[in-house]
Design a protein around this motif. Structure first.
Motif, mmCIF file in Angstrom:
data_model
loop_
_atom_site.group_PDB
_atom_site.id
_atom_site.type_symbol
_atom_site.label_atom_id
_atom_site.label_comp_id
_atom_site.label_asym_id
_atom_site.label_seq_id
_atom_site.Cartn_x
_atom_site.Cartn_y
_atom_site.Cartn_z
ATOM 1 N N VAL A 99 0.831 -1.206 0.000
ATOM 2 C CA VAL A 99 0.000 0.000 0.000
ATOM 3 C C VAL A 99 0.865 1.256 0.000
ATOM 4 N N TYR A 100 2.014 1.226 0.709
ATOM 5 C CA TYR A 100 2.906 2.386 0.717
ATOM 6 C C TYR A 100 3.283 2.813 -0.701
ATOM 7 N N THR A 101 3.451 1.844 -1.587
ATOM 8 C CA THR A 101 3.903 2.150 -2.954
ATOM 9 C C THR A 101 2.780 2.687 -3.835
ATOM 10 N N GLY A 102 1.540 2.553 -3.396
ATOM 11 C CA GLY A 102 0.399 2.920 -4.232
ATOM 12 C C GLY A 102 -0.137 1.768 -5.047
ATOM 13 N N ALA A 103 0.518 0.592 -4.960
ATOM 14 C CA ALA A 103 0.030 -0.590 -5.667
ATOM 15 C C ALA A 103 -1.137 -1.212 -4.897
ATOM 16 N N GLU A 104 -1.816 -2.135 -5.544
ATOM 17 C CA GLU A 104 -2.961 -2.828 -4.942
ATOM 18 C C GLU A 104 -2.542 -4.224 -4.515
ATOM 19 N N PRO A 105 -2.731 -4.585 -3.240
ATOM 20 C CA PRO A 105 -2.441 -5.966 -2.832
ATOM 21 C C PRO A 105 -3.549 -6.914 -3.274
ATOM 22 N N VAL A 106 -3.163 -8.037 -3.824
ATOM 23 C CA VAL A 106 -4.093 -9.108 -4.177
ATOM 24 C C VAL A 106 -3.730 -10.299 -3.308
ATOM 25 N N PHE A 107 -4.689 -10.837 -2.579
ATOM 26 C CA PHE A 107 -4.409 -11.858 -1.573
ATOM 27 C C PHE A 107 -4.715 -13.256 -2.095
ATOM 28 N N LEU A 328 -2.889 -17.992 15.173
ATOM 29 C CA LEU A 328 -2.081 -17.704 13.996
ATOM 30 C C LEU A 328 -2.567 -16.381 13.398
ATOM 31 N N TRP A 329 -1.799 -15.836 12.445
ATOM 32 C CA TRP A 329 -2.159 -14.536 11.866
ATOM 33 C C TRP A 329 -3.608 -14.519 11.383
ATOM 34 N N LYS A 330 -4.302 -13.445 11.682
ATOM 35 C CA LYS A 330 -5.626 -13.249 11.100
ATOM 36 C C LYS A 330 -5.432 -12.923 9.621
ATOM 37 N N PRO A 331 -6.053 -13.695 8.720
ATOM 38 C CA PRO A 331 -5.815 -13.480 7.284
ATOM 39 C C PRO A 331 -6.117 -12.041 6.862
ATOM 40 N N MET A 332 -5.329 -11.558 5.916
ATOM 41 C CA MET A 332 -5.466 -10.178 5.466
ATOM 42 C C MET A 332 -6.838 -9.915 4.844
ATOM 43 N N HIS A 333 -7.417 -10.916 4.182
ATOM 44 C CA HIS A 333 -8.714 -10.671 3.546
ATOM 45 C C HIS A 333 -9.837 -10.528 4.562
ATOM 46 N N LEU A 334 -9.575 -10.893 5.832
ATOM 47 C CA LEU A 334 -10.561 -10.702 6.895
ATOM 48 C C LEU A 334 -10.353 -9.396 7.646
ATOM 49 N N GLN A 335 -9.269 -8.690 7.358
ATOM 50 C CA GLN A 335 -8.991 -7.434 8.040
ATOM 51 C C GLN A 335 -9.885 -6.316 7.483
ATOM 52 N N PRO A 336 -10.485 -5.497 8.357
ATOM 53 C CA PRO A 336 -11.326 -4.394 7.868
ATOM 54 C C PRO A 336 -10.596 -3.492 6.880
ATOM 55 N N LEU A 337 -9.288 -3.308 7.080
ATOM 56 C CA LEU A 337 -8.506 -2.452 6.193
ATOM 57 C C LEU A 337 -8.567 -2.911 4.752
ATOM 58 N N HIS A 338 -8.684 -4.229 4.535
ATOM 59 C CA HIS A 338 -8.621 -4.768 3.178
ATOM 60 C C HIS A 338 -9.953 -5.344 2.712
ATOM 61 N N ALA A 339 -11.031 -4.883 3.325
ATOM 62 C CA ALA A 339 -12.351 -5.335 2.888
ATOM 63 C C ALA A 339 -12.546 -4.980 1.418
ATOM 64 N N GLY A 340 -12.973 -5.955 0.643
ATOM 65 C CA GLY A 340 -13.206 -5.721 -0.777
ATOM 66 C C GLY A 340 -12.000 -5.964 -1.662
ATOM 67 N N ALA A 341 -10.865 -6.343 -1.067
ATOM 68 C CA ALA A 341 -9.676 -6.611 -1.877
ATOM 69 C C ALA A 341 -9.893 -7.849 -2.740
ATOM 70 N N ARG A 342 -9.178 -7.902 -3.872
ATOM 71 C CA ARG A 342 -9.238 -9.088 -4.715
ATOM 72 C C ARG A 342 -8.553 -10.253 -4.008
ATOM 73 N N THR A 343 -9.190 -11.419 -4.016
ATOM 74 C CA THR A 343 -8.677 -12.565 -3.280
ATOM 75 C C THR A 343 -8.837 -13.850 -4.093
ATOM 76 N N TRP A 344 -7.947 -14.788 -3.816
ATOM 77 C CA TRP A 344 -8.038 -16.155 -4.335
ATOM 78 C C TRP A 344 -7.949 -17.068 -3.124
#
Length: 385
Positions: A99-107, A328-344
């Protein structure tokens, strides 16, 4: 059991720093040398030592593992209009750097047995993104809890799609895959020396590469992108990301002791393996094939239907005994910050999050502290819950 002066038991932490006389000696040496500001001979020696340990030609010591990921992604071209593929089973820093770079994370989801990036899902994700005309700047595999990702498969897939790999080896210093050390995989690799890692500089990180051009570029960006002019000329945005000489001194001491610290973490894991042996519905996570792992953290997975108790119930019992544990780590796709992110997704990461318990694993744990953890677990399993 160890008690404080008031008679209460000391809290047992998950993975506290393990520092001693050697680190103190090197810090005093650095102080007396006059090299207090960032950079200096301790930084140079630390970079050389870590590069050699990780099978790399160049290493750049930085203020954090997140800084290493950030600069590595910038160097690979991540930015607005691009995506970066990240495992959903990871700490937030991996996605934050994207996110710092301005790119979009895909999980992309993980393998259920290791928690690491699933090669099959990655291949399908890359195929779909290519068909959609999406520019993929990088893939960032994460070596979860000290287990190297399946780089044999992942690098072959990324090579076919002509996508560079930036390995997040923050948790895996001292581990191996296919007879190669952690940190040696990908175009670049990022390490973390945070206070809870296998080795620490208090706070710190490192970027590894085999390219002198990349290493020079990272050094330039991490030092505020200063041009060689007396009046501080700047032609682009830089960052204050360099590691101090004092912290590098701590790192040098840690590097000397790395193998012994890994050995103690492995001994703690073996105690837990014995503790949970034969218990229905419970298994030590990543146990199969862990001969090449640094055993940074040891977790167990609980099948509530078979065990008769849940991961959450065990964590609460440990908390009542003033023993730190975590899921264990809470998956990123479940984090409110990344709601709506593209996921596989396959569901593997959500399963691990729901059933995992990470136990105290530090190399500084005393035998009586491990006994106390195991005693608490044993009492709980026998019905004390």
């Amino acid at each position: 059991m160890t008690a404080t002066s008031s008679g209460t038991l000391e809290r047992i932490l998950l993975s506290p720093p393990d520092v001693g006389d050697r680190e103190e000696q090197l810090v005093v040496e650095a102080l007396r040398s006059g090299w207090i500001a960032p950079l200096g001979p301790m930084v140079d020696a630390f970079e050389e030592g870590v590069a050699a340990r990780c099978g790399r030609t160049h290493a750049v010591a930085l203020s954090s593992g997140t800084a290493a990921l950030h600069l590595g992604l910038l160097e690979l071209g991540a930015g607005p209009g691009t995506v970066v593929i990240v495992p959903t089973m990871t700490f937030a820093a991996t996605a934050n750097a994207v996110v710092y770079t301005g790119a979009e994370p895909v999980f992309v989801d993980c393998e259920g047995t290791t928690g690491n990036l699933d090669p099959g899902l990655l291949e399908r994700c890359l195929g779909r993104l290519r068909a959609e005309g999406v520019t993929v700047a990088a893939v960032v595999p994460v070596d979860l809890l000290g287990r190297c990702a399946d780089y044999t498969s992942l690098l072959a897939i990324c090579e076919r799609f002509e996508v560079p790999v930036l390995a997040d080896a923050a948790e895996s210093v001292g581990s191996w895959h296919a007879e190669r050390p952690a940190g040696s995989f990908g175009r670049m690799a990022a390490l973390s020396f945070n206070g809870n890692k296998i080795m620490t500089t208090s706070g710190g990180g490192m970027l590894l590469t085999d390219s002198a051009v990349q290493a020079d570029r990272i050094r330039y960006l991490s030092s505020q992108a200063r041009q060689p002019a007396e009046h501080y000329e700047h032609t682009e945005v830089g960052y204050n990301y360099r590691l101090s000489n004092l912290l590098a001194a701590v790192g040098l001491g840690q590097l000397e002791r790395l193998d012994s610290m890994i050995g103690r973490r492995r001994a703690v894991r073996e105690r837990y393996v014995e503790c949970f042996a034969g218990l229905p519905g419970v298994r030590v996570f990543q146990r199969d094939g862990d001969e090449a792992d640094n055993c940074w953290l040891t977790s167990v997975l609980v099948d509530e239907a078979r065990a008769g108790w849940s991961a959450g119930e065990l964590r609460r019992a440990l908390a009542e005994a003033d023993i730190e544990s975590r899921p264990l780590w809470k998956p990123m796709h479940l984090q409110p910050l990344h709601a709506g992110a593209r996921t596989w997704l396959s569901g593997a990461s959500e399963g691990l999050f729901a059933t995992g318990v990470t136990l105290p694993s530090g190399s500084a744990l005393r035998p009586e502290e491990v006994d106390r953890v195991i005693g608490t677990v044993t009492d709980f399993v026998r019905g004390g819950r």
